[in-house]
Design a protein around this motif. Structure first.
Motif, PDB file in Angstrom:
ATOM      1  N   ASP A 119       0.840  -1.197   0.000  1.00  0.00           N
ATOM      2  CA  ASP A 119       0.000   0.000   0.000  1.00  0.00           C
ATOM      3  C   ASP A 119       0.878   1.251   0.000  1.00  0.00           C
ATOM      4  OD1 ASP A 119      -2.826   1.153   0.541  1.00  0.00           O
ATOM      5  OD2 ASP A 119      -1.471   2.182   1.916  1.00  0.00           O
ATOM      6  N   GLY A 120       0.473   2.224  -0.821  1.00  0.00           N
ATOM      7  CA  GLY A 120       1.230   3.483  -0.853  1.00  0.00           C
ATOM      8  C   GLY A 120       2.420   3.409  -1.794  1.00  0.00           C
ATOM      9  N   ASN A 222      -5.730  14.564   3.216  1.00  0.00           N
ATOM     10  CA  ASN A 222      -5.197  15.219   2.023  1.00  0.00           C
ATOM     11  C   ASN A 222      -6.036  16.462   1.744  1.00  0.00           C
ATOM     12  OD1 ASN A 222      -4.532  16.202  -0.452  1.00  0.00           O
ATOM     13  ND2 ASN A 222      -4.441  14.209  -1.480  1.00  0.00           N
ATOM     14  N   TYR A 255       0.864  14.355   6.782  1.00  0.00           N
ATOM     15  CA  TYR A 255       0.261  13.479   5.772  1.00  0.00           C
ATOM     16  C   TYR A 255       1.348  12.991   4.832  1.00  0.00           C
ATOM     17  CZ  TYR A 255      -3.291  11.674   2.556  1.00  0.00           C
ATOM     18  OH  TYR A 255      -4.072  10.861   1.788  1.00  0.00           O
ATOM     19  N   GLY A 257       0.754  10.365   2.671  1.00  0.00           N
ATOM     20  CA  GLY A 257       0.161   9.740   1.475  1.00  0.00           C
ATOM     21  C   GLY A 257       0.394   8.251   1.442  1.00  0.00           C
ATOM     22  N   SER A 258       0.631   7.669   2.605  1.00  0.00           N
ATOM     23  CA  SER A 258       0.786   6.223   2.702  1.00  0.00           C
ATOM     24  C   SER A 258       0.032   5.782   3.949  1.00  0.00           C
ATOM     25  CB  SER A 258       2.277   5.882   2.826  1.00  0.00           C
ATOM     26  OG  SER A 258       2.470   4.507   2.819  1.00  0.00           O
ATOM     27  N   LEU A 259      -1.091   5.076   3.752  1.00  0.00           N
ATOM     28  CA  LEU A 259      -1.983   4.757   4.872  1.00  0.00           C
ATOM     29  C   LEU A 259      -1.240   4.102   6.030  1.00  0.00           C
ATOM     30  CD1 LEU A 259      -4.717   4.359   6.259  1.00  0.00           C
ATOM     31  CD2 LEU A 259      -5.084   2.357   4.820  1.00  0.00           C
ATOM     32  N   TYR A 273      -6.591   9.995  11.293  1.00  0.00           N
ATOM     33  CA  TYR A 273      -6.320   9.883   9.862  1.00  0.00           C
ATOM     34  C   TYR A 273      -7.693   9.828   9.174  1.00  0.00           C
ATOM     35  CZ  TYR A 273      -5.638   7.773   5.289  1.00  0.00           C
ATOM     36  OH  TYR A 273      -5.675   7.536   3.928  1.00  0.00           O
ATOM     37  N   TYR A 275      -9.832   9.736   5.252  1.00  0.00           N
ATOM     38  CA  TYR A 275      -9.966   9.845   3.798  1.00  0.00           C
ATOM     39  C   TYR A 275     -11.466   9.965   3.499  1.00  0.00           C
ATOM     40  CZ  TYR A 275      -8.204  10.159  -0.850  1.00  0.00           C
ATOM     41  OH  TYR A 275      -7.839  10.668  -2.078  1.00  0.00           O
ATOM     42  N   LYS A 285     -11.619   6.870  -1.305  1.00  0.00           N
ATOM     43  CA  LYS A 285     -10.655   6.124  -2.137  1.00  0.00           C
ATOM     44  C   LYS A 285     -10.294   4.766  -1.540  1.00  0.00           C
ATOM     45  CE  LYS A 285      -5.882   6.460  -3.734  1.00  0.00           C
ATOM     46  NZ  LYS A 285      -4.661   7.276  -3.759  1.00  0.00           N
ATOM     47  N   LEU A 286     -10.350   4.645  -0.231  1.00  0.00           N
ATOM     48  CA  LEU A 286      -9.813   3.434   0.405  1.00  0.00           C
ATOM     49  C   LEU A 286     -10.783   2.266   0.294  1.00  0.00           C
ATOM     50  CD1 LEU A 286      -8.126   4.974   3.564  1.00  0.00           C
ATOM     51  CD2 LEU A 286      -7.186   4.584   1.285  1.00  0.00           C
ATOM     52  N   ARG A 287     -10.215   1.051   0.231  1.00  0.00           N
ATOM     53  CA  ARG A 287     -11.024  -0.145   0.042  1.00  0.00           C
ATOM     54  C   ARG A 287     -11.361  -0.740   1.406  1.00  0.00           C
ATOM     55  NH1 ARG A 287      -8.022   1.558  -4.595  1.00  0.00           N
ATOM     56  NH2 ARG A 287      -6.298   1.228  -3.159  1.00  0.00           N
ATOM     57  N   GLU A 291      -8.188  -2.459   3.559  1.00  0.00           N
ATOM     58  CA  GLU A 291      -7.603  -1.230   4.128  1.00  0.00           C
ATOM     59  C   GLU A 291      -8.441  -0.774   5.326  1.00  0.00           C
ATOM     60  OE1 GLU A 291      -7.579   0.996   0.429  1.00  0.00           O
ATOM     61  OE2 GLU A 291      -5.422   0.798   0.247  1.00  0.00           O
TER      62      GLU A 291
HETATM   63  P1  P6P Z   1      -4.098  10.508  -1.973  1.00  0.00           P
HETATM   64  C1  P6P Z   1      -2.166   5.013  -1.333  1.00  0.00           C
HETATM   65  O1  P6P Z   1      -2.496   5.009  -2.699  1.00  0.00           O
HETATM   66  C2  P6P Z   1      -3.455   5.074  -0.554  1.00  0.00           C
HETATM   67  O2  P6P Z   1      -4.247   3.977  -0.855  1.00  0.00           O
HETATM   68  C3  P6P Z   1      -3.158   5.156   0.933  1.00  0.00           C
HETATM   69  O3  P6P Z   1      -2.022   4.449   1.278  1.00  0.00           O
HETATM   70  C4  P6P Z   1      -2.996   6.642   1.175  1.00  0.00           C
HETATM   71  O4  P6P Z   1      -3.349   7.029   2.482  1.00  0.00           O
HETATM   72  C5  P6P Z   1      -3.945   7.264   0.153  1.00  0.00           C
HETATM   73  O5  P6P Z   1      -4.128   6.290  -0.887  1.00  0.00           O
HETATM   74  C6  P6P Z   1      -3.350   8.511  -0.447  1.00  0.00           C
HETATM   75  O6  P6P Z   1      -4.282   9.006  -1.395  1.00  0.00           O
HETATM   76  O7  P6P Z   1      -5.337  10.717  -2.809  1.00  0.00           O
HETATM   77  O8  P6P Z   1      -4.063  11.439  -0.771  1.00  0.00           O
HETATM   78  O9  P6P Z   1      -2.815  10.493  -2.745  1.00  0.00           O
END
Ligand code: P6P
Length: 348
Positions: A119-120, A222, A255, A257-259, A273, A275, A285-287, A291
């Motif tokens: 992930d990320g 984000n 932030y 950008g990596s969960l 945190y 999204y 965006k997250l599954r 996730e």
């Molecule tokens: P954005 C990485 O693609 C991910 O799935 C997560 O690890 C992360 O938190 C998120 O998407 C980042 O998304 O839209 O902020 O770049």
């Protein structure tokens, strides 16, 4: 008995202790151990990506329509191979695979494993933290896989096996590939963190019984999506930045950008945190499966909360393997405050 100075508590001895207590059986221990092996391999590949020509794109897209990195594809194979060779995995579902697959090599255990192998991964080329996320279920009793099924029937049963609510998770965990490789997991009796020692090839217990601070001072969103958020979502973030609401010092924004990296920091330092869903992607965006649900189980086991803003993540029964959900996860106080703002209710 007093532990001697050189008596290490490792992932292996921790799993054996849980077996002795009857918390898990040796089949589940074998699956967890195979996952820890996959993460050792992935950690080594990630750490050496830049010098073994493993950065960059694989030239394919995954079911999410995302450009796959070379390491996405390799990590997925590493995860699947380790699970197959455990002999106890019945069905696997991966972020990198369109459909879940039944594992032929199973001879006992039959566990269902869902995972995001890397992930990320967009952070890989910049050397920023990435991670693996996984969850383990019992096979669904009413749809046991048998090899007499025709392929279509088999596929339906595989999907039913993986589409279980997070409440059914037996185990959830992640491995952070960062300044060190840290495996954090729960089997429903608290959250434990193990730091990988490459000198002896063992995961050493470094974070026993992790508890997330009741309240924090960091938020991880984000904010580039601010214009797409609902009015209430914007109010929430605006309030975290208002000094006078917090004794003169606003929340800090972090932030990466990596969960896995953002979550691990939130778990240890507190805060939230998020999204959110937005005008473009109402479900974010997250599954859910590999996730939101595993991270929510870990967070709840550490005393925090995992919410979509309107409902508890672990209560959601997935309809689709790659279903997305908004995710807000972290300290109880910040998540409940967010729920109250999104739902227009006073703080509990
Ligand atoms: P954005 C990485 O693609 C991910 O799935 C997560 O690890 C992360 O938190 C998120 O998407 C980042 O998304 O839209 O902020 O770049």
């Amino acid at each position: 008995r007093q532990r001697s100075a050189y008596e290490l508590q490792t992932l292996t001895t921790w799993l054996l202790d849980l077996e002795k207590e009857g918390v898990i059986d040796n089949e589940l221990a074998a699956v967890i151990s195979s996952i820890s092996t996959a993460c050792k391999q992935i950690g080594s590949l990630v750490n050496r990506a830049g010098i073994s020509n493993l950065t960059g794109l694989a030239g394919e897209q995954n079911v999410q329509g995302e450009d796959q990195k070379k390491l996405d594809v390799i990590s997925n194979e590493v995860f699947a191979n380790c699970l197959r060779s455990s002999g106890r995995t019945g069905v696997i579902a991966s972020e990198e695979e369109d459909q879940p697959v039944a594992v032929e090599e199973t001879y006992s255990g039959d566990y269902v494993v869902v995972f995001d192998p890397l992930d990320g991964s967009s952070n890989i080329d910049a050397g920023i933290s990435v991670g693996s996320i996984f969850g383990i279920y019992e096979p669904s009793p009413e749809c046991s896989i048998d090899d007499m099924d025709d392929p279509e029937e088999m596929m339906k049963k595989c999907v039913l096996n993986v589409c279980q609510a997070g409440n059914e998770l037996l185990c959830a965990g992640y491995t952070l590939y960062s300044s060190s490789t840290i495996l954090v997991l729960t089997v429903g009796k608290g959250v434990y963190g193990f730091t990988f020692d490459p000198l002896i090839g063992e995961y050493i217990l470094s974070h026993p019984d992790i508890k997330i601070p009741e309240k924090g001072k960091i938020y991880a969103f984000n904010e580039g999506n601010y214009q797409l958020w609902s009015e209430e979502q914007r109010q929430y973030i605006d309030s975290l930045k208002s000094p006078d609401l917090w004794g003169g010092k606003p929340y800090s924004a972090r932030y990466i950008g990596s969960l896995v990296g953002d979550f691990h920091r939130t778990l240890l330092y507190g805060g939230i945190y998020g999204y959110p869903g937005d005008k473009k992607n109402p479900n974010g965006k997250l599954r859910l499966l590999y996730e939101c649900a595993p991270m929510s189980m870990i967070c709840e086991q550490a005393g925090g909360k995992g919410s979509t803003g309107f409902k508890r993540v672990l209560d959601i029964v997935p309809e689709k393997v790659h279903q997305r959900e908004p995710l807000f996860v972290g300290s109880k106080w910040e998540v409940e405050y967010l729920e109250s703002v999104l739902q227009g209710k006073p703080m509990p």
